[in-house]
Design a protein around this motif. Structure first.
Motif, PDB file in Angstrom:
ATOM      1  N   THR A 187       3.009 -17.402  -8.324  1.00 22.76           N
ATOM      2  CA  THR A 187       3.708 -18.686  -8.192  1.00 22.76           C
ATOM      3  C   THR A 187       4.428 -18.772  -6.848  1.00 22.76           C
ATOM      4  O   THR A 187       4.511 -19.844  -6.240  1.00 22.76           O
ATOM      5  CB  THR A 187       4.730 -18.864  -9.342  1.00 22.76           C
ATOM      6  OG1 THR A 187       4.027 -18.860 -10.586  1.00 22.76           O
ATOM      7  CG2 THR A 187       5.504 -20.154  -9.205  1.00 22.76           C
ATOM      8  N   PHE A 188       4.927 -17.631  -6.370  1.00 25.32           N
ATOM      9  CA  PHE A 188       5.652 -17.578  -5.107  1.00 25.32           C
ATOM     10  C   PHE A 188       4.723 -17.365  -3.903  1.00 25.32           C
ATOM     11  O   PHE A 188       5.190 -17.181  -2.787  1.00 25.32           O
ATOM     12  CB  PHE A 188       6.706 -16.467  -5.149  1.00 25.32           C
ATOM     13  CG  PHE A 188       7.999 -16.867  -5.805  1.00 25.32           C
ATOM     14  CD1 PHE A 188       9.160 -17.028  -5.056  1.00 25.32           C
ATOM     15  CD2 PHE A 188       8.060 -17.111  -7.164  1.00 25.32           C
ATOM     16  CE1 PHE A 188      10.358 -17.403  -5.656  1.00 25.32           C
ATOM     17  CE2 PHE A 188       9.254 -17.477  -7.777  1.00 25.32           C
ATOM     18  CZ  PHE A 188      10.402 -17.640  -7.026  1.00 25.32           C
ATOM     19  N   GLY A 189       3.417 -17.375  -4.138  1.00 24.64           N
ATOM     20  CA  GLY A 189       2.460 -17.312  -3.031  1.00 24.64           C
ATOM     21  C   GLY A 189       2.035 -15.927  -2.596  1.00 24.64           C
ATOM     22  O   GLY A 189       1.408 -15.770  -1.541  1.00 24.64           O
ATOM     23  N   PHE A 190       2.349 -14.905  -3.387  1.00 24.15           N
ATOM     24  CA  PHE A 190       1.927 -13.549  -3.036  1.00 24.15           C
ATOM     25  C   PHE A 190       0.477 -13.329  -3.467  1.00 24.15           C
ATOM     26  O   PHE A 190       0.052 -13.798  -4.525  1.00 24.15           O
ATOM     27  CB  PHE A 190       2.841 -12.502  -3.695  1.00 24.15           C
ATOM     28  CG  PHE A 190       4.225 -12.486  -3.134  1.00 24.15           C
ATOM     29  CD1 PHE A 190       4.552 -11.659  -2.063  1.00 24.15           C
ATOM     30  CD2 PHE A 190       5.213 -13.331  -3.639  1.00 24.15           C
ATOM     31  CE1 PHE A 190       5.823 -11.657  -1.520  1.00 24.15           C
ATOM     32  CE2 PHE A 190       6.498 -13.336  -3.110  1.00 24.15           C
ATOM     33  CZ  PHE A 190       6.800 -12.498  -2.046  1.00 24.15           C
ATOM     34  N   GLN A 191      -0.264 -12.626  -2.626  1.00 28.38           N
ATOM     35  CA  GLN A 191      -1.673 -12.363  -2.891  1.00 28.38           C
ATOM     36  C   GLN A 191      -1.875 -10.912  -3.328  1.00 28.38           C
ATOM     37  O   GLN A 191      -1.235 -10.007  -2.782  1.00 28.38           O
ATOM     38  CB  GLN A 191      -2.508 -12.628  -1.633  1.00 28.38           C
ATOM     39  CG  GLN A 191      -2.451 -14.065  -1.159  1.00 28.38           C
ATOM     40  CD  GLN A 191      -3.195 -14.233   0.148  1.00 28.38           C
ATOM     41  OE1 GLN A 191      -2.722 -13.822   1.204  1.00 28.38           O
ATOM     42  NE2 GLN A 191      -4.368 -14.833   0.079  1.00 28.38           N
ATOM     43  N   PRO A 192      -2.766 -10.675  -4.292  1.00 26.99           N
ATOM     44  CA  PRO A 192      -2.956  -9.303  -4.779  1.00 26.99           C
ATOM     45  C   PRO A 192      -3.844  -8.477  -3.856  1.00 26.99           C
ATOM     46  O   PRO A 192      -4.831  -8.987  -3.305  1.00 26.99           O
ATOM     47  CB  PRO A 192      -3.637  -9.498  -6.130  1.00 26.99           C
ATOM     48  CG  PRO A 192      -4.413 -10.776  -5.968  1.00 26.99           C
ATOM     49  CD  PRO A 192      -3.606 -11.637  -5.036  1.00 26.99           C
ATOM     50  N   ILE A 193      -3.470  -7.231  -3.655  1.00 24.73           N
ATOM     51  CA  ILE A 193      -4.382  -6.265  -3.032  1.00 24.73           C
ATOM     52  C   ILE A 193      -4.379  -5.013  -3.901  1.00 24.73           C
ATOM     53  O   ILE A 193      -3.483  -4.815  -4.726  1.00 24.73           O
ATOM     54  CB  ILE A 193      -3.996  -5.895  -1.578  1.00 24.73           C
ATOM     55  CG1 ILE A 193      -2.688  -5.072  -1.549  1.00 24.73           C
ATOM     56  CG2 ILE A 193      -3.898  -7.113  -0.692  1.00 24.73           C
ATOM     57  CD1 ILE A 193      -2.453  -4.333  -0.234  1.00 24.73           C
ATOM     58  N   GLU A 194      -5.375  -4.170  -3.720  1.00 25.82           N
ATOM     59  CA  GLU A 194      -5.411  -2.861  -4.364  1.00 25.82           C
ATOM     60  C   GLU A 194      -5.847  -1.835  -3.333  1.00 25.82           C
ATOM     61  O   GLU A 194      -6.674  -2.134  -2.466  1.00 25.82           O
ATOM     62  CB  GLU A 194      -6.370  -2.849  -5.564  1.00 25.82           C
ATOM     63  CG  GLU A 194      -5.878  -3.678  -6.737  1.00 25.82           C
ATOM     64  CD  GLU A 194      -6.724  -3.501  -7.988  1.00 25.82           C
ATOM     65  OE1 GLU A 194      -7.724  -2.748  -7.939  1.00 25.82           O
ATOM     66  OE2 GLU A 194      -6.389  -4.122  -9.019  1.00 25.82           O
ATOM     67  N   THR A 195      -5.273  -0.654  -3.413  1.00 26.97           N
ATOM     68  CA  THR A 195      -5.666   0.439  -2.521  1.00 26.97           C
ATOM     69  C   THR A 195      -6.136   1.611  -3.377  1.00 26.97           C
ATOM     70  O   THR A 195      -5.817   1.680  -4.567  1.00 26.97           O
ATOM     71  CB  THR A 195      -4.485   0.868  -1.626  1.00 26.97           C
ATOM     72  OG1 THR A 195      -3.386   1.263  -2.452  1.00 26.97           O
ATOM     73  CG2 THR A 195      -4.048  -0.273  -0.713  1.00 26.97           C
ATOM     74  N   PRO A 196      -6.897   2.554  -2.799  1.00 22.70           N
ATOM     75  CA  PRO A 196      -7.431   3.667  -3.594  1.00 22.70           C
ATOM     76  C   PRO A 196      -6.331   4.511  -4.224  1.00 22.70           C
ATOM     77  O   PRO A 196      -5.223   4.601  -3.706  1.00 22.70           O
ATOM     78  CB  PRO A 196      -8.223   4.490  -2.562  1.00 22.70           C
ATOM     79  CG  PRO A 196      -8.508   3.554  -1.440  1.00 22.70           C
ATOM     80  CD  PRO A 196      -7.346   2.610  -1.394  1.00 22.70           C
ATOM     81  N   SER A 197      -6.667   5.146  -5.347  1.00 25.73           N
ATOM     82  CA  SER A 197      -5.695   6.021  -6.019  1.00 25.73           C
ATOM     83  C   SER A 197      -5.401   7.251  -5.175  1.00 25.73           C
ATOM     84  O   SER A 197      -4.340   7.855  -5.306  1.00 25.73           O
ATOM     85  CB  SER A 197      -6.212   6.437  -7.397  1.00 25.73           C
ATOM     86  OG  SER A 197      -7.463   7.088  -7.277  1.00 25.73           O
ATOM     87  N   PHE A 198      -6.330   7.626  -4.287  1.00 27.90           N
ATOM     88  CA  PHE A 198      -6.058   8.742  -3.377  1.00 27.90           C
ATOM     89  C   PHE A 198      -6.358   8.328  -1.944  1.00 27.90           C
ATOM     90  O   PHE A 198      -7.174   7.458  -1.689  1.00 27.90           O
ATOM     91  CB  PHE A 198      -6.842  10.000  -3.775  1.00 27.90           C
ATOM     92  CG  PHE A 198      -8.339   9.833  -3.846  1.00 27.90           C
ATOM     93  CD1 PHE A 198      -9.144  10.138  -2.763  1.00 27.90           C
ATOM     94  CD2 PHE A 198      -8.946   9.396  -5.015  1.00 27.90           C
ATOM     95  CE1 PHE A 198     -10.514  10.000  -2.818  1.00 27.90           C
ATOM     96  CE2 PHE A 198     -10.331   9.247  -5.089  1.00 27.90           C
ATOM     97  CZ  PHE A 198     -11.119   9.554  -3.988  1.00 27.90           C
ATOM     98  N   GLU A 199      -5.624   8.946  -1.031  1.00 30.75           N
ATOM     99  CA  GLU A 199      -5.731   8.640   0.400  1.00 30.75           C
ATOM    100  C   GLU A 199      -6.044   9.931   1.149  1.00 30.75           C
ATOM    101  O   GLU A 199      -5.927  11.029   0.596  1.00 30.75           O
ATOM    102  CB  GLU A 199      -4.397   8.077   0.917  1.00 30.75           C
ATOM    103  CG  GLU A 199      -3.949   6.770   0.296  1.00 30.75           C
ATOM    104  CD  GLU A 199      -4.423   5.541   1.072  1.00 30.75           C
ATOM    105  OE1 GLU A 199      -5.006   5.718   2.177  1.00 30.75           O
ATOM    106  OE2 GLU A 199      -4.213   4.420   0.586  1.00 30.75           O
ATOM    107  N   ASN A 200      -6.426   9.801   2.412  1.00 29.09           N
ATOM    108  CA  ASN A 200      -6.533  10.982   3.250  1.00 29.09           C
ATOM    109  C   ASN A 200      -5.145  11.614   3.370  1.00 29.09           C
ATOM    110  O   ASN A 200      -4.139  10.907   3.500  1.00 29.09           O
ATOM    111  CB  ASN A 200      -7.055  10.622   4.646  1.00 29.09           C
ATOM    112  CG  ASN A 200      -8.505  10.179   4.604  1.00 29.09           C
ATOM    113  OD1 ASN A 200      -9.310  10.685   3.819  1.00 29.09           O
ATOM    114  ND2 ASN A 200      -8.859   9.219   5.452  1.00 29.09           N
TER     115      ASN A 200
END
Length: 456
Positions: free
Chosen positions: A35-48
């Motif tokens: 409602t406030f204009g935020f967009q969803p993202i997702e990142t991997p469960s593990f990173e380098n």
């Protein structure tokens, strides 16, 4: 005899009711974010590993779960480190990846990596699990969800105003009254340290000040003295120890205390701006409160600092927090990207709602109607009706086996299913359904349309 299975310490199983209640919170927060204009993202469960290591300090690095390299990971291990049992040197040669510790550093990496695709200011939200190799204890787990929202690429204070409104919107939707949104500003803390001649001891000073509510004025003064802050400097703090009253009156007191600090005055102006806007816009259930002892994340935040307290009748720590940072992406070489963000403490919010009985009765609603199975002919007739009920948004199912009726009824009771439908030869011949209310015991013989209408 087979060993009884278990789960790792610091992790949890959630039953259907708990998942439904957690989803209720997730969906409420997610709805407000969008409602406030935020967009969803997702990142991997593990990173380098090099993405995460060194970003949280020595203590944080120790709590990061490392992932062993695939295959024969010891074949490429540092032999000298292996012989010396030097875990720090050895880890870098046998582990190149790690589970994410929070959502902030992966977000910074995301912004830098995708900077040419992102339209700034960029408003993102993220609701995903994180992992920390912490010592499990009440309210502290090794696997838990974080709910974050951030805006990067803007220095406007209207973002802080919107985040306060966002908190209020979520807690209003959850029917959680009496929430206090505490706010401070890093510049004010820096100004106070400057005025008392302790700019080089800012962290020591604020760590001590942050304990005022817990250990009292005298103990705070003792701790400051032990950290090398002068008695003359501490005496200048005296007005802070008794600072109270409305937001506006505290601002006026701070103007006097910090009159000699340009940095402090700037912090006061920022807080006054935010307060004026919120006073004009109004809040539904939350209260905005100035708290000059608030110093969470001081190594990280550069402007406003937020912390959300649960209603006073619940013995709970903060249920949210955040603040303004001026160089989120600098750790990855992208300088001068200002941002501000907040998070919601899902697990604590869950406990607060549970204690106050604020979860709606329907939140754990599963199946509304169970069709009793008397045999294949009756089951097929029932499934045709179930198909229509589902089209109308009614959760319905058929008991899979033609078991004894008592067993099927007990199943409905144990699952708290409010209605059962009985279909026998008579019902098939008359194209009707016998509906039983499992609470009142009332039975009605209905057409399919009447059945749907009655359940709805």
């Amino acid at each position: 005899m087979a060993q009884k299975p278990s789960i790792p310490k610091g992790t949890r199983d959630f039953n259907p009711e708990q998942v439904a209640k957690r989803n209720y919170i997730f969906n409420t927060v997610r709805g407000a974010f969008e409602t406030f204009g935020f967009q969803p993202i997702e990142t991997p469960s593990f990173e380098n590993s090099d993405t995460l290591m060194g970003k949280y300090g020595e203590e944080g690095d120790r709590l990061i779960f490392k992932i062993l390299n695939s295959g024969d990971y010891l074949s490429k291990a540092n032999e000298e480190a292996y012989k010396e049992k030097d875990s720090t040197k050895l880890t870098s040669t046998i582990s190149e990846k790690a589970l994410r510790y929070d959502l902030t550093v992966p977000f910074a990496r995301y912004v830098v990596q995708h900077q040419n695709e992102i339209e700034f200011p960029f408003k993102r939200y993220q609701i995903q699990p994180v992992w920390r190799a912490d010592r499990p204890q009440k309210g502290r787990f090794r696997e838990f969800f974080q709910c974050d929202a951030d805006v990067v690429g803007s220095q406007s204070l209207w973002q802080e105003v919107e985040f306060i409104q966002l908190y209020d919107t979520v807690f209003s939707a959850l029917k959680l009254e009496g929430v206090t949104i505490k706010i401070n500003n890093r510049k004010i803390l820096s100004g106070i340290a400057e005025v008392i001649g302790a700019s080089d001891k800012l962290i020591d000073f604020t760590v001590a000040l942050d304990k005022l509510d817990k250990i009292g004025e005298e103990k705070v003064k003792e701790e400051m003295l032990s950290k090398g802050i002068s008695e003359d400097g501490i005496s200048k703090l005296q007005p802070l120890f008794t600072l109270s009253g409305s937001f506006e009156s505290q601002i006026e007191s701070l103007k006097s205390i910090l009159s000699a600090s340009e940095e402090g005055q700037k912090g006061i102006e920022e807080l006054a701006f935010i307060n004026r806007a919120i006073s004009e816009l109004g809040l539904s259930t939350a209260t905005l409160q100035l708290d000059v002892t608030l110093a969470r994340g001081l190594n990280y935040y550069t402007g406003a600092i937020f912390e959300v307290s649960a209603p006073k009748q619940v013995n709970m720590g903060s249920i949210g927090g955040g603040g303004r940072y001026d160089d989120l992406t600098g750790i990855f070489g992208m300088k001068d990207v200002s941002g501000v963000g907040i998070s919601f403490g899902l697990d604590r919010i869950y406990l607060v709602l549970e204690e106050l009985g604020l979860f709606p009765e329907t939140v754990a609603k599963n199946i509304e109607v169970l069709f009793i199975n008397f045999g294949d002919k009756e089951a097929l007739f029932s499934l045709k009706a179930i198909k229509q009920l589902r089209k109308q948004g009614i959760n319905a199912e058929l008991y899979p086996d033609a078991a004894k009726m008592k067993k099927q009824m007990n199943h409905a009771n144990k699952r708290a299913i409010p209605f059962v439908v009985l279909v026998g030869d008579q019902e098939i011949e008359s194209n009707t359904y016998t509906l039983k209310n499992m609470i009142s015991g009332e039975q009605l013989k209905l057409s399919l349309d009447a059945l749907i209408s009655h359940i709805k």
